[in-house]
Motif scaffolding. Structure first.
Motif, PDB file in Angstrom:
ATOM      1  N   GLU A  15       0.880  -1.212   0.091  1.00 33.37           N
ATOM      2  CA  GLU A  15      -0.205   0.022   0.109  1.00 33.37           C
ATOM      3  C   GLU A  15       0.815   1.262   0.141  1.00 33.37           C
ATOM      4  O   GLU A  15       0.252   2.386  -0.227  1.00 33.37           O
ATOM      5  CB  GLU A  15      -0.971   0.120   1.239  1.00 33.37           C
ATOM      6  N   ALA A  16       2.239   0.934   0.201  1.00 30.74           N
ATOM      7  CA  ALA A  16       3.057   2.319   0.165  1.00 30.74           C
ATOM      8  C   ALA A  16       3.129   2.739  -1.150  1.00 30.74           C
ATOM      9  O   ALA A  16       2.749   2.044  -2.149  1.00 30.74           O
ATOM     10  CB  ALA A  16       4.476   1.836   0.617  1.00 30.74           C
ATOM     11  N   THR A  17       3.463   3.935  -1.507  1.00 32.30           N
ATOM     12  CA  THR A  17       3.606   4.615  -2.571  1.00 32.30           C
ATOM     13  C   THR A  17       4.954   4.213  -3.306  1.00 32.30           C
ATOM     14  O   THR A  17       5.921   3.711  -2.662  1.00 32.30           O
ATOM     15  CB  THR A  17       3.911   6.137  -2.745  1.00 32.30           C
ATOM     16  N   ILE A  55       6.827   3.016 -14.648  1.00 34.61           N
ATOM     17  CA  ILE A  55       6.714   4.316 -13.823  1.00 34.61           C
ATOM     18  C   ILE A  55       7.443   5.430 -14.897  1.00 34.61           C
ATOM     19  O   ILE A  55       6.651   6.353 -15.481  1.00 34.61           O
ATOM     20  CB  ILE A  55       7.016   4.599 -12.461  1.00 34.61           C
ATOM     21  N   ALA A  56       8.714   5.522 -14.849  1.00 35.37           N
ATOM     22  CA  ALA A  56       9.271   6.631 -15.711  1.00 35.37           C
ATOM     23  C   ALA A  56       9.009   6.476 -17.062  1.00 35.37           C
ATOM     24  O   ALA A  56       8.933   7.585 -17.817  1.00 35.37           O
ATOM     25  CB  ALA A  56      10.892   6.081 -15.271  1.00 35.37           C
ATOM     26  N   LEU A  57       9.077   5.429 -17.730  1.00 31.50           N
ATOM     27  CA  LEU A  57       8.949   5.305 -19.177  1.00 31.50           C
ATOM     28  C   LEU A  57       7.564   5.708 -19.583  1.00 31.50           C
ATOM     29  O   LEU A  57       7.358   6.179 -20.618  1.00 31.50           O
ATOM     30  CB  LEU A  57       9.222   3.882 -19.809  1.00 31.50           C
ATOM     31  N   LEU A  58       6.735   5.530 -18.587  1.00 30.74           N
ATOM     32  CA  LEU A  58       5.272   5.777 -18.832  1.00 30.74           C
ATOM     33  C   LEU A  58       4.837   7.192 -18.428  1.00 30.74           C
ATOM     34  O   LEU A  58       3.576   7.576 -18.749  1.00 30.74           O
ATOM     35  CB  LEU A  58       4.376   4.646 -18.288  1.00 30.74           C
ATOM     36  N   GLY A  59       5.536   7.743 -17.908  1.00 26.94           N
ATOM     37  CA  GLY A  59       5.280   9.254 -17.239  1.00 26.94           C
ATOM     38  C   GLY A  59       4.388   9.207 -16.193  1.00 26.94           C
ATOM     39  O   GLY A  59       3.571   9.996 -15.772  1.00 26.94           O
ATOM     40  N   ARG A  60       4.134   8.020 -15.427  1.00 22.85           N
ATOM     41  CA  ARG A  60       3.345   8.021 -14.173  1.00 22.85           C
ATOM     42  C   ARG A  60       4.198   8.710 -13.171  1.00 22.85           C
ATOM     43  O   ARG A  60       5.309   8.822 -13.030  1.00 22.85           O
ATOM     44  CB  ARG A  60       3.147   6.566 -13.836  1.00 22.85           C
ATOM     45  N   LYS A  61       3.449   9.099 -11.955  1.00 26.66           N
ATOM     46  CA  LYS A  61       4.180   9.670 -11.025  1.00 26.66           C
ATOM     47  C   LYS A  61       4.105   8.946  -9.705  1.00 26.66           C
ATOM     48  O   LYS A  61       3.202   8.152  -9.308  1.00 26.66           O
ATOM     49  CB  LYS A  61       2.977  10.726 -10.346  1.00 26.66           C
ATOM     50  N   SER A  62       5.686   8.725  -9.216  1.00 25.74           N
ATOM     51  CA  SER A  62       5.958   7.597  -8.139  1.00 25.74           C
ATOM     52  C   SER A  62       4.967   7.981  -6.738  1.00 25.74           C
ATOM     53  O   SER A  62       4.917   6.944  -6.316  1.00 25.74           O
ATOM     54  CB  SER A  62       7.243   7.549  -7.907  1.00 25.74           C
ATOM     55  N   LYS A  63       4.916   9.322  -6.742  1.00 16.54           N
ATOM     56  CA  LYS A  63       4.180   9.547  -5.338  1.00 16.54           C
ATOM     57  C   LYS A  63       2.783   9.523  -5.577  1.00 16.54           C
ATOM     58  O   LYS A  63       1.925   9.419  -4.513  1.00 16.54           O
ATOM     59  CB  LYS A  63       4.468  10.911  -4.981  1.00 16.54           C
ATOM     60  N   GLU A  64       2.033   9.107  -6.490  1.00 13.09           N
ATOM     61  CA  GLU A  64       0.637   9.022  -6.627  1.00 13.09           C
ATOM     62  C   GLU A  64       0.225   7.376  -7.045  1.00 13.09           C
ATOM     63  O   GLU A  64      -0.918   7.033  -7.074  1.00 13.09           O
ATOM     64  CB  GLU A  64       0.174   9.719  -7.846  1.00 13.09           C
TER      65      GLU A  64
END
Length: 107
Positions: A15-17, A55-64
């Motif tokens: 459940e952590a980010t 995350i990085a390659l797909l432009g997602r946000k690691s904090k979300e």
């Protein structure tokens, strides 16, 4: 004699980010962590490769993004046991093309 790594917690709650997992990668200088569910049971693993590709390659946000959204689940998880030989472990890793093999002690 136990190693200096014996007391370190190489787990992260599912459940952590992802950001929290990345912080732990950096703090412990590791590339993989075991993920745990709400009961503390193993639920999978998350690696630096998961971060880069999901995350990085797909432009997602690691904090979300939650760890459980990108981790490898236990149904697909290969593990090692203390009685496994190095050759056994290498065979497991090569057969599944994986880089990390969590060591599970049933005791």
């Amino acid at each position: 004699e136990k190693s200096c790594y014996f007391e370190m917690d190489f787990t992260v709650p599912e459940e952590a980010t992802v950001y929290e997992a990345v912080q732990k990668f950096a703090a412990y200088d590791v590339g993989c962590l075991v993920t745990t569910d709400a009961n503390g049971d193993i639920s999978g693993v998350i690696s630096e490769r998961d971060y880069v590709s999901k995350i990085a390659l797909l432009g997602r946000k690691s904090k979300e993004t939650k760890v459980k959204e990108i981790s490898t689940k236990t149904s697909n998880l290969m593990v090692a046991h203390p009685e496994d030989s190095v050759d056994d472990c290498m065979q497991k890793m090569l057969s599944k093309d994986i880089r990390h093999l969590p060591l599970i002690d049933e005791e």
